[in-house]
Design a protein around this motif. Structure first.
Motif, short mmCIF file in Angstrom:
data_model
loop_
_atom_site.label_atom_id
_atom_site.label_comp_id
_atom_site.label_asym_id
_atom_site.label_seq_id
_atom_site.Cartn_x
_atom_site.Cartn_y
_atom_site.Cartn_z
N ARG A 1 52.89 84.35 51.46
CA ARG A 1 54.04 83.77 50.78
C ARG A 1 55.23 83.60 51.73
O ARG A 1 56.27 83.08 51.32
CB ARG A 1 54.46 84.67 49.60
N LEU A 2 55.09 84.05 52.97
CA LEU A 2 56.18 83.95 53.94
C LEU A 2 55.97 82.83 54.94
O LEU A 2 56.88 82.03 55.19
CB LEU A 2 56.34 85.28 54.71
N ILE A 3 54.77 82.78 55.53
CA ILE A 3 54.49 81.80 56.58
C ILE A 3 53.81 80.60 55.94
O ILE A 3 52.66 80.68 55.49
CB ILE A 3 53.62 82.41 57.69
N VAL A 4 54.52 79.49 55.88
CA VAL A 4 54.03 78.28 55.21
C VAL A 4 53.32 77.41 56.24
O VAL A 4 53.84 77.15 57.33
CB VAL A 4 55.20 77.50 54.58
N THR A 5 52.11 76.97 55.89
CA THR A 5 51.30 76.18 56.83
C THR A 5 50.72 74.96 56.13
O THR A 5 50.81 74.80 54.90
CB THR A 5 50.13 77.02 57.37
N CYS B 1 44.92 73.15 57.46
CA CYS B 1 43.94 73.12 58.55
C CYS B 1 43.33 74.51 58.66
O CYS B 1 43.80 75.36 59.43
CB CYS B 1 44.60 72.69 59.86
N TYR B 2 42.30 74.76 57.86
CA TYR B 2 41.76 76.11 57.73
C TYR B 2 41.18 76.61 59.05
O TYR B 2 40.57 75.87 59.81
CB TYR B 2 40.72 76.15 56.61
N GLN B 3 41.40 77.89 59.32
CA GLN B 3 41.03 78.63 60.52
C GLN B 3 41.92 78.34 61.73
O GLN B 3 41.83 79.03 62.73
CB GLN B 3 39.55 78.42 60.91
N ALA B 4 42.79 77.36 61.64
CA ALA B 4 43.73 77.06 62.74
C ALA B 4 44.95 76.36 62.15
O ALA B 4 45.33 75.27 62.58
CB ALA B 4 43.07 76.22 63.81
N ALA B 5 45.57 76.99 61.17
CA ALA B 5 46.65 76.34 60.42
C ALA B 5 47.88 76.13 61.29
O ALA B 5 48.18 76.91 62.19
CB ALA B 5 47.00 77.18 59.20
N ASN B 6 48.61 75.04 60.99
CA ASN B 6 49.84 74.70 61.68
C ASN B 6 51.04 75.11 60.83
O ASN B 6 51.05 74.88 59.61
CB ASN B 6 49.88 73.20 61.95
N VAL B 7 52.03 75.68 61.46
CA VAL B 7 53.17 76.26 60.75
C VAL B 7 54.16 75.17 60.36
O VAL B 7 54.49 74.29 61.14
CB VAL B 7 53.87 77.31 61.62
N ASP B 8 54.65 75.26 59.13
CA ASP B 8 55.79 74.46 58.68
C ASP B 8 57.03 75.32 58.95
O ASP B 8 57.38 76.21 58.18
CB ASP B 8 55.65 74.14 57.19
N TRP B 9 57.69 75.05 60.07
CA TRP B 9 58.77 75.93 60.53
C TRP B 9 59.96 75.92 59.59
O TRP B 9 60.54 76.98 59.31
CB TRP B 9 59.18 75.53 61.94
N GLY C 1 49.96 80.62 54.29
CA GLY C 1 49.58 80.01 53.02
C GLY C 1 50.14 78.62 52.89
O GLY C 1 51.22 78.31 53.43
N THR C 2 49.43 77.77 52.19
CA THR C 2 49.91 76.41 51.95
C THR C 2 50.96 76.42 50.86
O THR C 2 51.15 77.42 50.15
CB THR C 2 48.74 75.50 51.53
N GLN C 3 51.65 75.30 50.70
CA GLN C 3 52.67 75.18 49.67
C GLN C 3 52.09 75.40 48.28
O GLN C 3 52.78 75.88 47.38
CB GLN C 3 53.33 73.80 49.74
N ASP C 4 50.79 75.04 48.09
CA ASP C 4 50.19 75.22 46.77
C ASP C 4 49.42 76.53 46.63
O ASP C 4 48.66 76.71 45.68
CB ASP C 4 49.28 74.04 46.42
N GLY C 5 49.60 77.47 47.59
CA GLY C 5 49.10 78.82 47.40
C GLY C 5 47.74 79.14 47.96
O GLY C 5 47.23 80.25 47.71
N GLN C 6 47.12 78.25 48.74
CA GLN C 6 45.84 78.57 49.35
C GLN C 6 46.09 79.38 50.64
O GLN C 6 46.99 79.07 51.42
CB GLN C 6 45.06 77.30 49.69
N THR C 7 45.26 80.42 50.85
CA THR C 7 45.40 81.25 52.04
C THR C 7 44.90 80.49 53.27
O THR C 7 43.88 79.80 53.22
CB THR C 7 44.59 82.55 51.88
#
Length: 436
Positions: free
Chosen positions: A153-157, A160-168, A194-200
């Motif tokens: 819930r802190l780091i938004v990405t 791209c599963y297994q190599a997610a890119n951060v939404d700074w 986690g994505t904006q819609d809650g997927q890890t």
């Protein structure tokens, strides 16, 4: 953030979280930093992530007996640590661990037919969820005001599963929305987003270092400290070189060079977020916290004070020859590098001549086999296995020749500050000595 501005980020890896004694030691270390607001980023305990990957394979392979045994081993090992820490008072913490194991099991039951990267990211982070649950409870029980926080819930990405890119921008906003006024030590997970819609999502293996750097960047921290099972950074792997010496200070740029060439220093993605905000990073000993450690920052003055030696083993050498006796010019090299990009393989070394290009690559994978097949359509490919790549930063000729003595050099590359030589693996010893 208000009166408790963030000043330090601490990160502890799995090697510092192997058992109950390590967690007790972590508590003592935290007690030495009273009144200083901290974020503590934790990896999974010990080899838990490897165990979770094996569990994932069993779930996807419909190997019920193997799956059940592995799940029970995870449960038993974590509950044993809970029992050793909390004794008869273990029930609330044990219940939380049991709930996480049940949730993990449910995820495997419902996701086994989804694409593997998605299934991987929804399950592999349970090691971090369990380690942070146990450690935060222990710190609180030890009198250190602690708050457990879900990194998903802190780091938004992106997704791209297994190599997610951060939404700074979104991550910075999430962190600023947290209430810091209570000055509690915040414990969260490395490796996870986690994505904006809650997927890890996950940030890639070894991504806990990157998690600490992300949080430091977004919170404009004073410093990041990586607590490891070594006292700092060395000019060679101290497990392989009996006279390796500790590096007191190197720059961001030098550290990135070392990581690029295969040194197990810091996750390569970790340096850029710190460099942009000029946040120093210190590597210190978990077992000997009073020792000074090694510092990485923007100052390059000590880069090159001593040569730095990196060994990369189980390498593959692909030597490519043109089928039509043409020169291996820029067009051919562009084509070859394009093949590397398309299959996602990194070359540890590239050595070229008029009639050949040699690529030194990591050990065989499915991607490597796909690369060989693609290249074979246009080039004659000669392959050699089980090689050792020696890389020396800031070499002198005496050191390089001493390390090469008695070994056949199969390929070589050298520029002003880096020399690389490739040797047969069976000519390279387990224990090395740096010539003086």
């Amino acid at each position: 953030m208000h009166r408790c501005d963030m000043t330090q980020i601490f990160k502890f890896g799995g090697a510092s979280l192997r058992d109950a004694d390590d967690i007790r030691h972590l508590g003592h270390l935290m007690a030495d930093f009273p009144g200083r607001p901290l974020v503590v980023v934790l990896s999974a305990m010990g080899k838990t992530t490897n165990a979770l990957e094996a569990l994932l394979d069993a779930a996807r392979g419909n190997d019920e007996a193997n799956y059940r045994e592995r799940l029970e081993n995870l449960r038993r090992d974590h509950l044993a640590i809970v029992g050793a820490l909390f004794g008869s008072k273990a029930s609330p913490v044990a219940q939380r661990v049991e709930a996480l194991i049940a949730e993990l099991d449910q995820h495997h039951r419902t996701l086994a037919k989804h694409a593997r990267p998605f299934h991987y990211d929804q399950t592999i982070g349970f090691g971090e969820l369990m380690s942070t649950t146990i450690v935060s409870a222990w710190l609180e029980a030890s009198g250190i005001a602690t708050r457990w926080q879900d990194a998903r819930r802190l780091i938004v990405t992106d997704d791209c599963y297994q190599a997610a890119n951060v939404d700074w921008a979104a991550t910075t906003e999430r962190l600023r929305e947290l209430a810091w006024d209570d000055c509690r030590l915040l414990v969260t997970q490395g490796f996870l987003g986690g994505t904006q819609d809650g997927q890890t999502t996950t940030l890639g293996r070894g991504g806990s270092d990157y998690s600490a750097a992300i949080l430091a960047h977004c919170l404009e921290a004073e410093r990041v400290t990586m607590w490891k099972d070594v006292p700092g950074l060395f000019n060679a792997d101290p497990r392989r070189f009996d006279n390796a010496t500790q590096l007191e200070h190197i720059s961001y740029a030098e550290t990135i060079e070392l990581a690029w060439h295969g040194a197990k220093v810091i996750h390569p993605k970790s340096l850029a977020p710190l460099q942009r905000k000029r946040i120093p990073l210190t590597v210190r000993s978990f077992k000997a916290p009073r020792t000074p450690g090694s510092t990485i920052d923007a100052d390059p003055r000590h880069d090159g004070d001593v040569p730095i030696v990196i060994l990369r083993e189980a390498q593959i050498l692909l030597t490519l020859y043109p089928r039509d006796f043409a020169l291996m010019d820029e067009a051919h090299q562009h084509d070859i590098l394009g093949h590397l990009v398309r299959v996602g393989v990194h070359a540890s070394m590239i050595d070229s001549a008029a009639m050949r290009v040699s690529l030194c690559l990591d050990r065989p994978t499915g991607r490597l086999e796909a690369l060989v097949e693609a290249l074979s359509a246009d080039y004659r490919v000669v392959r050699r296995n089980n090689l050792t790549l020696l890389t020396v930063r800031h070499p002198d000729d005496g050191l390089l020749e001493g390390l090469s003595a008695g070994r056949d050099c199969l390929a070589e590359r050298r520029n002003a500050d880096t020399a690389q030589r490739l040797f047969p693996g069976d000519q390279c010893p387990e224990s090395w000595h740096l010539p003086t």
